[in-house]
Write a protein that holds these residues in place. Structure first.
Motif, PDB file in Angstrom:
ATOM      1  N   THR A 122       0.835  -1.208   0.000  1.00 53.26           N
ATOM      2  CA  THR A 122       0.000   0.000   0.000  1.00 53.26           C
ATOM      3  C   THR A 122       0.865   1.250   0.000  1.00 53.26           C
ATOM      4  O   THR A 122       0.617   2.201  -0.759  1.00 53.26           O
ATOM      5  N   LYS A 126       0.755   3.693  -3.295  1.00 57.60           N
ATOM      6  CA  LYS A 126       0.197   5.031  -3.082  1.00 57.60           C
ATOM      7  C   LYS A 126       1.272   6.117  -3.091  1.00 57.60           C
ATOM      8  O   LYS A 126       0.952   7.300  -3.050  1.00 57.60           O
ATOM      9  N   VAL A 131       1.956   4.977   6.111  1.00 54.04           N
ATOM     10  CA  VAL A 131       0.834   4.040   6.126  1.00 54.04           C
ATOM     11  C   VAL A 131       0.743   3.480   7.539  1.00 54.04           C
ATOM     12  O   VAL A 131       1.750   3.037   8.108  1.00 54.04           O
ATOM     13  N   TYR A 197      -1.963   7.110   4.464  1.00 53.48           N
ATOM     14  CA  TYR A 197      -3.029   6.166   4.126  1.00 53.48           C
ATOM     15  C   TYR A 197      -3.157   5.117   5.225  1.00 53.48           C
ATOM     16  O   TYR A 197      -2.217   4.873   5.988  1.00 53.48           O
ATOM     17  N   TYR A 199      -3.938   1.125   6.398  1.00 52.66           N
ATOM     18  CA  TYR A 199      -3.988  -0.299   6.063  1.00 52.66           C
ATOM     19  C   TYR A 199      -4.959  -0.927   7.055  1.00 52.66           C
ATOM     20  O   TYR A 199      -4.714  -0.904   8.264  1.00 52.66           O
TER      21      TYR A 199
END
Length: 227
Positions: A122, A126, A131, A197, A199
Motif C-alpha cells: 500500500t 500510493k 501508512v 493512508y 492499512y
C-alpha cells in the motif's frame, strides 16, 4: 526496508510484558518472526534499554546495533524521538541514508508477515508519506460521551448519535500493529500528513497488549487458531 521494534524494559500496565511468555514463546518473538518472514523487510532492529530483552531478541534473530539511552526509555520519552534517534545513529555509524522505516510494536503478536508485506505494498502503490494500520470501530463513535465526576453525561460530538446505526459512517481506530513512515514525516514530529493512508486489519488480529486481560485474550485467540 528496515523494521524497528521498540521494546523498553519498563511497563506499568503489565510488568515485563515484552518478554512475557505467550503460548510458550516471549511476546516480542512473534513480532521478530513476522518481520524476518516479511519479504519486503531487509533488517530487523530492536530498540531497547533492557539487557534481557536484547539477549532474547538476538536469540530470535533480531539486531541490537546499540542500546537505547536512558533518556529515551523513561515514561516521558516519546516514541517518535526513539525512531528519529535510531535513524540518526544508524546513518551516522553506518554511513548510510535511511529514508523510511517500518515500526512494529511487540505488543501486536497476531500481526503476520503477510500483513506487513500488504501494508508495504500500500505504501509503495500510493507513494505514501506514511501508512498506518487501523481497525474498524465496533460501535459508532458518536455514541461515546464524557462522564463527569458525579456521573452525568457530557456530549463529545453533535447529536449525530441519534441516527440509526446503519446510517452512521463507519469509523476506524489505529491498532498499533504497523507504522510505515518516511523520515521526513518523522522529522516533522508527526505520523500523518495529507500523504498518509490506512492499512485496514481485522479486529481478531488487532489485539494490542497492554494489560493482563489483553494478554489472556491474545492467548485465547492463538489457541483457537491452532484447534
Amino acid at each position: 526496508m528496515i523494521a524497528i521494534i521498540p521494546a523498553r524494559g519498563g511497563s506499568k500496565g503489565l510488568p515485563g510484558k515484552n518478554i512475557k511468555l505467550l503460548n510458550g514463546k516471549p511476546l516480542i518473538a512473534y513480532t521478530i518472526d513476522a518481520a524476518l518472514n516479511a519479504k519486503k523487510i531487509s533488517r530487523v532492529i530492536v530498540s531497547t534499554d533492557d539487557a534481557e530483552i536484547a539477549e532474547i531478541a538476538k536469540n530470535y534473530g533480531a539486531e541490537i546495533p546499540f542500546m537505547r539511552p536512558d533518556f529515551l526509555a523513561n515514561d516521558n520519552a516519546k516514541s517518535i524521538d526513539v525512531y528519529n534517534y535510531t535513524i540518526e545513529r544508524l546513518e551516522t555509524e553506518e554511513n548510510t541514508d535511511i529514508n523510511e522505516i517500518v515500526v512494529l510494536q511487540p505488543t501486536s503478536p497476531l500481526r503476520t508477515a503477510q500483513h506487513i508485506d500488504e501494508a508495504i505494498d500500500t505504501y509503495l502503490e500510493k507513494n505514501a508519506d506514511s501508512v498506518i494500520s487501523y481497525c474498524k470501530e465496533d460501535h459508532p463513535i458518536f455514541w461515546h460521551k464524557f462522564i463527569t465526576e458525579d456521573g452525568k453525561f457530557e456530549e463529545i460530538f453533535s447529536n449525530d448519535y441519534q441516527k440509526n446505526r446503519q446510517d452512521i459512517r463507519s469509523t476506524y481506530h489505529p491498532n498499533g500493529a504497523i507504522y510505515i513512515l518516511k523520515k521526513d514525516v518523522l522529522l516533522s514530529g508527526n505520523y500523518y500528513n495529507e500523504g498518509s493512508y490506512a492499512y485496514i486489519m481485522d479486529k481478531n488480529v488487532s489485539i494490542d497488549i497492554d494489560t493482563q486481560e489483553d494478554f489472556e485474550l491474545a492467548q485465547w485467540q492463538m489457541t483457537k487458531k491452532e484447534q
